[in-house]
Design a protein around this motif. Structure first.
Motif, PDB file in Angstrom:
ATOM      1  N   VAL A  21     -14.235  -2.943   9.911  1.00 50.20           N
ATOM      2  CA  VAL A  21     -13.098  -3.030  10.875  1.00 50.20           C
ATOM      3  C   VAL A  21     -11.824  -3.250  10.130  1.00 50.20           C
ATOM      4  CG1 VAL A  21     -13.387  -5.073  11.623  1.00 50.20           C
ATOM      5  CG2 VAL A  21     -12.299  -3.517  13.324  1.00 50.20           C
ATOM      6  N   ASP A  22     -12.031  -4.128   9.154  1.00 52.94           N
ATOM      7  CA  ASP A  22     -10.728  -4.736   8.541  1.00 52.94           C
ATOM      8  C   ASP A  22     -10.359  -3.782   7.478  1.00 52.94           C
ATOM      9  OD1 ASP A  22     -13.088  -5.314   7.243  1.00 52.94           O
ATOM     10  OD2 ASP A  22     -12.218  -7.532   6.463  1.00 52.94           O
ATOM     11  N   ARG A  23     -10.983  -2.680   6.984  1.00 57.06           N
ATOM     12  CA  ARG A  23     -10.447  -1.854   5.670  1.00 57.06           C
ATOM     13  C   ARG A  23      -9.154  -1.172   6.244  1.00 57.06           C
ATOM     14  NH1 ARG A  23     -12.084  -0.445   1.139  1.00 57.06           N
ATOM     15  NH2 ARG A  23     -14.452  -1.104   1.196  1.00 57.06           N
ATOM     16  N   PRO A  24      -8.901  -0.425   7.196  1.00 61.82           N
ATOM     17  CA  PRO A  24      -7.398   0.004   7.330  1.00 61.82           C
ATOM     18  C   PRO A  24      -6.599  -0.911   7.408  1.00 61.82           C
ATOM     19  CG  PRO A  24      -9.099   0.948   8.972  1.00 61.82           C
ATOM     20  CD  PRO A  24     -10.038   0.006   8.346  1.00 61.82           C
ATOM     21  N   MET A  25      -6.579  -2.175   7.966  1.00 59.46           N
ATOM     22  CA  MET A  25      -5.841  -3.024   8.001  1.00 59.46           C
ATOM     23  C   MET A  25      -5.524  -3.493   6.519  1.00 59.46           C
ATOM     24  SD  MET A  25      -6.167  -7.087   9.493  1.00 59.46           S
ATOM     25  CE  MET A  25      -7.370  -7.415   8.279  1.00 59.46           C
ATOM     26  N   ALA A  26      -6.383  -3.678   5.713  1.00 59.42           N
ATOM     27  CA  ALA A  26      -6.319  -4.209   4.128  1.00 59.42           C
ATOM     28  C   ALA A  26      -5.431  -3.028   3.485  1.00 59.42           C
ATOM     29  CB  ALA A  26      -7.548  -4.364   3.711  1.00 59.42           C
ATOM     30  N   ALA A  27      -5.844  -1.601   3.863  1.00 58.98           N
ATOM     31  CA  ALA A  27      -5.041  -0.698   3.391  1.00 58.98           C
ATOM     32  C   ALA A  27      -3.512  -0.713   3.610  1.00 58.98           C
ATOM     33  CB  ALA A  27      -5.529   0.604   3.685  1.00 58.98           C
ATOM     34  N   ALA A  28      -3.374  -1.179   4.775  1.00 58.24           N
ATOM     35  CA  ALA A  28      -1.900  -1.010   5.326  1.00 58.24           C
ATOM     36  C   ALA A  28      -1.106  -2.330   4.389  1.00 58.24           C
ATOM     37  CB  ALA A  28      -1.844  -1.147   6.795  1.00 58.24           C
ATOM     38  N   ALA A  29      -2.054  -3.533   4.343  1.00 57.20           N
ATOM     39  CA  ALA A  29      -1.484  -4.630   3.793  1.00 57.20           C
ATOM     40  C   ALA A  29      -0.962  -4.544   2.465  1.00 57.20           C
ATOM     41  CB  ALA A  29      -2.400  -5.770   3.849  1.00 57.20           C
ATOM     42  N   VAL A  30      -1.611  -3.709   1.689  1.00 56.42           N
ATOM     43  CA  VAL A  30      -1.511  -3.592   0.045  1.00 56.42           C
ATOM     44  C   VAL A  30      -0.252  -2.598   0.024  1.00 56.42           C
ATOM     45  CG1 VAL A  30      -3.443  -4.284  -0.723  1.00 56.42           C
ATOM     46  CG2 VAL A  30      -3.082  -1.783  -0.227  1.00 56.42           C
ATOM     47  N   ARG A  31      -0.139  -1.761   1.127  1.00 57.07           N
ATOM     48  CA  ARG A  31       1.176  -1.009   1.120  1.00 57.07           C
ATOM     49  C   ARG A  31       2.304  -1.583   1.705  1.00 57.07           C
ATOM     50  NH1 ARG A  31      -3.224   1.960   1.022  1.00 57.07           N
ATOM     51  NH2 ARG A  31      -3.260   4.137   0.033  1.00 57.07           N
ATOM     52  N   THR A  32       2.508  -2.713   2.365  1.00 58.35           N
ATOM     53  CA  THR A  32       3.633  -3.453   2.771  1.00 58.35           C
ATOM     54  C   THR A  32       4.238  -4.098   1.935  1.00 58.35           C
ATOM     55  OG1 THR A  32       2.425  -3.112   4.923  1.00 58.35           O
ATOM     56  CG2 THR A  32       4.290  -4.819   4.718  1.00 58.35           C
ATOM     57  N   GLY A  33       3.516  -4.723   1.070  1.00 54.26           N
ATOM     58  CA  GLY A  33       4.133  -5.648   0.026  1.00 54.26           C
ATOM     59  C   GLY A  33       3.077  -6.462  -0.763  1.00 54.26           C
TER      60      GLY A  33
END
Length: 217
Positions: free
Chosen positions: A90-102
């Motif tokens: 469940v947390d993979r899309p969240m992690a992908a968004a995090a590394v793209r944020t900063g």
């Protein structure tokens, strides 16, 4: 679609998200709290065989699987090829968004066992981003914190107290580009916080990714 949970409190959360965003999608819930207890005691790898048996059994349905526990998510995900069905964490899309944020990523959790899998996942997603856009993103520099006393409130059924402690921890974060709430149970704290830093949680984006995988299967 089958959802593998380690707490029954996640069932209504995902049912509500389904009703709001993915009407008509059938969800089958497998709730096995003992998986988290054993993974915390002996490490996530210790429950791989049990997860495989659960997801291969007649009660697991067919189609995509979404594991909603961050501690055992990587173990479940690796079983996809063995089981012949998509298994998502469940947390993979969240992690992908995090590394793209900063690059400055604050990872908050309420159990220690979640931290290592979450940090490994962030490294994986940072590597994927580098391959996609070489040289365009700084290497992530995550730091972690376990919110003191929060898990005890969760286990006692004190949802308001649990979320209040997590929200206070969110508001205490400084010098971060993004805050990651590493566990599904923490998602409700985002709305209670007053920080100006982006706060990411996993349930909505994780379920959306699983529904997409189900439709492609």
């Amino acid at each position: 679609m089958t959802l593998l949970h380690t707490s029954p409190v996640h069932v209504p959360v995902f049912d509500a998200l389904r009703d709001r965003h993915h009407a008509g999608t059938a969800l089958r819930h497998l709730v096995v709290p003992e998986l988290l207890a054993r993974a915390r005691a002996a490490g996530p790898g210790a429950v791989a065989g049990e997860i495989e048996s659960l997801l291969a059994g007649p009660g697991s349905g067919d189609g995509a699987v979404l594991c909603t526990c961050s501690t055992i998510g990587a173990v479940a995900e690796r079983l996809g090829p063995v089981l012949g069905r998509p298994v998502l964490r469940v947390d993979r899309p969240m992690a992908a968004a995090a590394v793209r944020t900063g690059p400055r990523i604050a990872v908050l959790a309420t159990v220690e066992s979640t931290l290592a899998p979450t940090l490994a996942l962030l490294r994986e997603e940072a590597g994927a981003l580098e391959r996609e856009r070489p040289g365009c993103a700084a290497a992530p520099t995550p730091w972690t914190r376990v919110v003191p006393g929060a898990w005890e409130r969760f286990e006692a059924g004190d949802d308001a107290g649990f979320l209040a402690l997590v929200a206070a921890a969110v508001d205490a974060v400084v010098d971060a580009d993004v805050i990651v709430l590493a566990q599904v149970s923490m998602a409700g704290a985002a709305a209670r916080s007053t920080t100006g830093v982006p706060v990411l949680s996993s349930p909505a984006v994780g379920l959306a990714a699983a529904v997409g995988a189900l439709r492609r299967a």
